[in-house]
Design an enzyme around this catalytic site. Structure first.
Site, short mmCIF file in Angstrom:
data_model
loop_
_atom_site.label_atom_id
_atom_site.label_comp_id
_atom_site.label_asym_id
_atom_site.label_seq_id
_atom_site.Cartn_x
_atom_site.Cartn_y
_atom_site.Cartn_z
N CYS A 113 7.36 19.31 -20.40
CA CYS A 113 8.51 18.93 -19.58
C CYS A 113 8.46 19.66 -18.24
CB CYS A 113 9.81 19.27 -20.30
SG CYS A 113 10.05 21.04 -20.50
N CYS A 142 8.58 23.39 -18.34
CA CYS A 142 7.30 24.03 -18.66
C CYS A 142 6.52 24.31 -17.39
CB CYS A 142 6.48 23.13 -19.58
SG CYS A 142 7.26 22.76 -21.15
N ASP A 169 1.23 -5.18 3.86
CA ASP A 169 -0.10 -5.44 4.37
C ASP A 169 -0.20 -6.94 4.65
OD1 ASP A 169 -2.95 -5.12 4.80
OD2 ASP A 169 -3.21 -6.06 2.84
N ASP A 228 -2.82 -4.89 -1.27
CA ASP A 228 -3.72 -5.42 -2.29
C ASP A 228 -5.12 -4.82 -2.24
OD1 ASP A 228 -4.61 -6.70 0.12
OD2 ASP A 228 -5.61 -8.20 -1.14
N ASP A 272 -5.31 0.10 1.28
CA ASP A 272 -3.86 0.33 1.18
C ASP A 272 -3.51 1.47 0.22
OD1 ASP A 272 -3.31 -1.94 2.83
OD2 ASP A 272 -3.65 -3.24 1.10
#
Length: 739
Positions: free
Chosen positions: A20, A23, A432, A628, A632
């Site tokens: 977690c 931690c 994009d 895509d 990017d």
């Protein structure tokens, strides 16, 4: 931590054993106080420790011991083997967690069935105890171990809550099963709560399994980016011989041979030969770029059909690909998991519940009279049972599970809860162009023939079939129904086009410069059409014989059918929309005008996309990046919400936290609406989970006893706990039927 007064080293190490966000804080503090450490930061999302230290005072082994002292571990292998070892550890951890979850569910089912419907059968308590014991002691062991680690560091988290409630419920039930007469002598019935203990552990294990599965994809994007660089290269020695060497042995100044279809290993300058190189991983543009002498080439790009030699200029961590990998790693590492908020709440909630339980027992002991000790113990246990974290633990994951499922049904793949939660707050979207707004592949839009005579299209097809140029493929696809004739003496003319002979006539395919150099006449109507297409940002190529132009061809990357509708819908939602592209200003402007986009930037490099996202974030905007391509990936990792097109590159999809399977932009406003519905459900769930505790805990402590003599039975508390969980799950399921 020590003052920075001499040479230091900064390294990144994977931290093992964290469960977690608390931690991460504990591990970080363990390293910060080690002698020789300048600064240390542990990121729970990536599981990495970034530490700056003085190597003459402390080394990796001592850092590992410091982390181990805090109850965790550090992977200090060299970088070459580190990734494989870490993946093996994570795979083993996921496998073990999956086995534990399955067995916890299997063993909990009979306990629930007996506890709810068959309490009066013979040896009911003993049977439930037999099934619940392995769930609590064996399968739930890690909760108790982690809770003990937190206790040693004077903190608490969800593991503490699980261990406390299930441990108390289990031990109290074992006592009641073994010594029922203790309660009978006092006129009370000895109830058991084995089902509460086992079901809570089963549910929490299931939640952790889903979390680990989502986190398991974090490193795959980096691994694929690294895979763009070849393992070996062909180096040309001073005497002209070719030698294959490992990529690590390449140094600046080496002359490297690149054959057709090979990946370019390092950044450099072409020294001889020429070829088209696919640089879509950098520019995002689908058309490969011609590389001639003194032209720059970059690591990770892919050579097409030609062959050339280049001089290595930047190698190793200096290449553009290495910089992209580093930026993606940094951007991913800056993200924090949604569970951090729940852990913070639990850190306050657990001590409060424990304090209430203790205060309850003390008050009953002082004010309860003859049965004060018994009633106080029962009330304290009831407080701990009713404060079971099941509803709190289920509030977020159940809503997320349903929301993610709803998204998948609609073609929207969502990787983590954080993005689903953040999407509702998006007020700026960066798009994009190529492959996102447009189809992402060049195609012939139109052909204008001289005097409408297309009788030579079979010759055009024959020449383009022999050409290496990427635009030739678009022409070949367009003339798919035509049968190619035979042509001879094919010759590729670098930077201009190609020519070939057919029946003693020479034919040309290429740009206007090629026609001018060969004194080829161009009819006015073809010239007019070419100018018109050029102003529309379409690429124009010519087909001619030795005397005159026979046709002009328009090639372009087509705008998707749904892009205009999606852009309008997004802007109607009050969201600022920006288009970034590596294409030229004319094309970018034309696309923006055709789609209704108000803001755009042309000739943008990958790192500039990420910078633009950061600039919007500095303006306190919640930014979504939609792309895509590999180019990017840095901007996707930098954005608050990252969305990839499903028909794009695998790396973009790995980096992004959402993927639109169909690459349809209209799915983006759908995702935003889904986020709003899911977040509303999470808030409702958390409200009911906390209201349940706010009302239930005081009643369990006996606040109504002085008023009307009512004291909540632990069995009723267990039922109330179960009811709270059912209400949370049921509320989450309502998402399925929302539009």
């Amino acid at each position: 931590m020590v003052a920075k007064n001499q040479n230091t080293t900064t390294k990144v190490f994977p931290v093992l054993g964290m469960s977690c966000a608390s931690c991460a804080g504990s591990a970080e503090n363990s390293v910060k106080h080690a002698p020789g450490v300048i600064n240390a930061s542990v990121n729970f999302a990536t599981g990495n420790l970034t530490v700056e230290y003085q190597p003459d005072m402390i080394d990796a082994v001592k850092l590992q011991k410091a982390v181990q002292a805090g109850g965790y571990d550090l992977l200090i292998e060299d970088e070459i083997n580190q990734q494989d070892t870490l993946e093996a550890i994570q795979a083993q951890k996921f496998k073990q967690l999956k086995i534990k979850t399955i067995w916890a569910i299997i063993l909990s089912l009979p306990v629930v069935a007996i506890g709810m419907f068959f309490m009066n059968i013979s040896y009911a308590n003993e049977i439930m105890w037999a099934f619940a014991t392995p769930v609590v002691i064996i399968l739930g062991k890690d909760f108790f171990v982690n809770a003990w680690k937190q206790a040693k560091h004077r903190s608490a988290n969800m593991d503490t809550l699980v261990a406390l409630s299930t441990g108390i419920a289990y031990l109290f039930s074992v006592f009641n099963m073994l010594f029922p007469e203790f309660w009978h002598q006092r006129g009370l019935h000895a109830h058991v709560y084995f089902e509460a203990a086992s079901v809570v552990i089963a549910f929490i294990l299931l939640g952790k399994l889903l979390e680990e599965k989502a986190k398991g994809n974090t490193s795959s994007a980096i691994k694929k980016l690294m895979g763009l660089q070849p393992k070996t290269v062909m180096v040309i020695q001073p005497d002209g011989t070719e030698t294959q060497v490992a990529i690590e042995q390449v140094t600046a100044g080496d002359i490297i041979l690149v054959k057709p279809g090979e990946k370019i290993a390092v950044d450099g300058l072409v020294t001889s030969g020429s070829s088209y190189v696919d640089e879509s991983m950098l520019s995002g543009e689908p058309v490969p770029v011609l590389k001639k002498e003194n032209e720059k080439v970059f690591a990770g790009t892919i050579n097409q059909k030609g062959s050339f030699q280049f001089k290595a200029v930047k190698v190793g961590k200096e290449t553009m690909l290495a910089h992209i990998i580093k930026m993606v790693q940094d951007a991913q590492g800056s993200k924090a998991p949604v569970q951090k908020l729940v852990d913070k709440i639990a850190g306050i909630f657990v001590p409060v519940v424990m304090s209430i339980a203790i205060i309850t027992f003390i008050l009953w002991f002082i004010l309860g009279g003859d049965n004060g000790v018994v009633q106080g113990l029962l009330a304290a246990v009831t407080v701990l049972v009713i404060a079971c974290p099941c509803a709190l633990g289920l509030a977020t994951p159940t809503a997320i599970m349903v929301g993610v499922g709803k998204g998948a049904e609609n073609g929207i793949l969502i990787k983590d809860a954080e993005s689903l939660e953040l999407a509702k707050r998006i007020n700026a979207i960066v798009l994009d162009k190529t492959g996102t707004i447009t189809e992402g592949r060049p195609q012939v839009l139109d052909i204008r023939w001289l005097d409408k005579d297309d009788s030579t299209k079979d010759i055009l097809l024959s020449i383009e079939k022999q050409s290496e140029h990427p635009l030739a493929e678009a022409v070949v696809k367009h003339l798919a129904g035509v049968t190619a004739t035979t042509s001879s003496m094919f010759d590729s003319i670098t930077g201009k086009g190609a020519k070939a002979n057919h029946k003693e006539e020479t034919y040309f395919v290429g740009n206007r410069k090629l026609l001018t150099e060969n004194n080829i006449a161009v009819a006015d109507d073809l010239l007019k059409q070419a100018h018109e297409w050029g102003n529309q940002s379409k690429t124009v190529i010519w087909f001619a014989n030795s005397k005159q132009a026979l046709s002009v061809i328009a090639i372009s990357d087509k705008i998707k059918e749904t892009s205009v509708q999606a852009i309008q819908e997004i802007q109607d939602m009050g969201i600022d929309l920006y288009m970034l592209t590596g294409d030229n200003e004319t094309t970018a402007k034309a696309i923006a005008q055709q789609t209704g986009i108000k803001h755009y930037k042309a000739e943008v490099l990958p790192q500039h996309k990420a910078d633009f996202v950061k600039e919007l974030q500095r303006q306190e905007k919640v930014v979504a990046m939609v792309g895509d391509g590999i180019n990017d990936s840095t901007a996707l990792a930098t954005a608050d919400v990252s969305i990839a097109m499903g028909k794009g590159s695998d790396i973009a999809m790995d980096v992004a936290k959402m993927t639109i399977i169909s690459s349809d932009l209209t799915k983006i406003p759908q995702a935003i609406r889904l986020s709003k519905q899911t977040v509303a459900t999470i808030k409702q769930n958390l409200f009911w989970a906390f209201i349940y505790n706010l009302i239930g805990i005081p009643v369990a402590a006996g606040i109504l006893y002085p008023i009307n003599g009512f004291l909540l039975n632990p069995m009723i508390a267990g039922a109330a706990m179960a009811l709270s969980s059912v209400s949370v799950v049921s509320n989450s399921l309502r998402l399925k039927w929302k539009k």
